[in-house]
Design an enzyme around this catalytic site. Sequence first.
Site, short mmCIF file in Angstrom:
data_model
loop_
_atom_site.label_atom_id
_atom_site.label_comp_id
_atom_site.label_asym_id
_atom_site.label_seq_id
_atom_site.Cartn_x
_atom_site.Cartn_y
_atom_site.Cartn_z
N HIS A 182 -12.36 -2.10 1.22
CA HIS A 182 -11.47 -1.70 2.29
C HIS A 182 -12.08 -2.15 3.62
O HIS A 182 -13.30 -2.17 3.79
CB HIS A 182 -11.30 -0.18 2.27
N GLU B 190 -10.09 3.29 -2.55
CA GLU B 190 -10.58 3.22 -1.17
C GLU B 190 -11.13 4.58 -0.71
O GLU B 190 -12.08 4.65 0.04
CB GLU B 190 -9.43 2.76 -0.28
N GLU C 32 -10.36 -8.05 3.33
CA GLU C 32 -9.28 -7.43 4.09
C GLU C 32 -9.59 -7.48 5.58
O GLU C 32 -10.71 -7.18 6.01
CB GLU C 32 -9.10 -5.97 3.66
N ASP D 236 0.84 -1.19 0.00
CA ASP D 236 0.00 0.00 0.00
C ASP D 236 0.87 1.25 0.00
O ASP D 236 1.72 1.43 0.88
CB ASP D 236 -0.90 -0.02 1.24
#
Length: 397
Positions: free
Chosen positions: A324, A274, A347, A222
Amino acid sequence: MQITEVRLRQLHGTLPTKGDLWEERLVRPIDVYPEYRDRNDHEGGVQTPDGFKIVTYFVEIHTDDGVSGLAGPIPEGVAFIIAKQLRRFLVGQDPIAGEKLWDQMHRGMVHGRQGDAMLAISAIDCALWDLRGKWMQQPVYRLIGGPTQTKIPAYASMLGFAVLDAGKVRDRAIEYKEKGYRAQKWFFRHGPMSGYEGLKKNVELVRTLREAVGEDYDLMFDCWQAMDVGYVVELADRIQEFKPRWLEECVMPDRIDSYTKLRDRIRIPLSGAEHEYTRWGFKRFLDTGALDVIQPDIYWCGGLSETLKIAAYATANDVITIPHGHSTFATAHFSATQSPIHTPYQEYLVKWNAVHQHFLVDPLDVVDGFIEVPERPGLAMKIDETKIEQEAIVLPA
């Protein structure tokens, strides 16, 4: 049945911790400024010798039929918008008419199509789904078309873990692989303004992780909107040999042209969005083919109702949707309705889940690498009153 009250509960509590909950922070867009780049500040609460002190908010929607819906946690600014601006669209209305209420909130908040106002609409939408599930005595996933799967493979999202100590990185990567997580996502600490020294540390993180977990295991990384095209191209060239599953949020979400440039110049798949909102925001990413994986946050992008619309459009473009991980409960119900090839993972933000689920009875955890979808009515969240050290009700003006 009518909505009689929209209640905002401010809850105070302490999450027990061994040492600091947050070890290191991730790179951020504001790190282009040196006065911010070296700050090791964190969100979600305050670390004390007694534990991590949390002050957060939950929204409850009550009806004259005795059925209520719950959503949260949400931050103070979002709770304020619900208390001051969204209540007027809800009280006296039919809570089953979710599409009507969403449309009225969206049209009524003409300056709130994104940001905290959309987070507020998202929380209301999720609370309404919880209420409808309880009213019908069914888990939400059954109301929206599931199940396609009852156990969802989880990847460990390692935000807040140390990334500059190679020994700790190696040990944690092995630990979470052995716990059964099907993949892991780690967060870079350095961006373009840290120069080649920071770039080398980012590459070393990737190398250390690949050596720790072996070849046949997904690793994602990320960038948290904090890089630019030239930097990502250089980073991708240096880490290509370690076969990342994807690079996430390489640039800020409004820079869609930058994503398309990266798609043309690097071989690593791209994920993101996101921090995008509503079907109209995601349409831009999907129409331009900018991403391989979209990551709407159910508590940010417009709620469960909007996420279902976004995902439907994504499947028409054969793009993967992995939300997300702000809310494990809402996301599990969503994931249980999607084709496993279009939503292959859920996630699980390891540290954030400890914070977000602190006030809940029966937190939704990962067991042997899977999240099992709750069978209780609604979204299956319930406040654990024993964990509340102090409470206040946010009242309208």
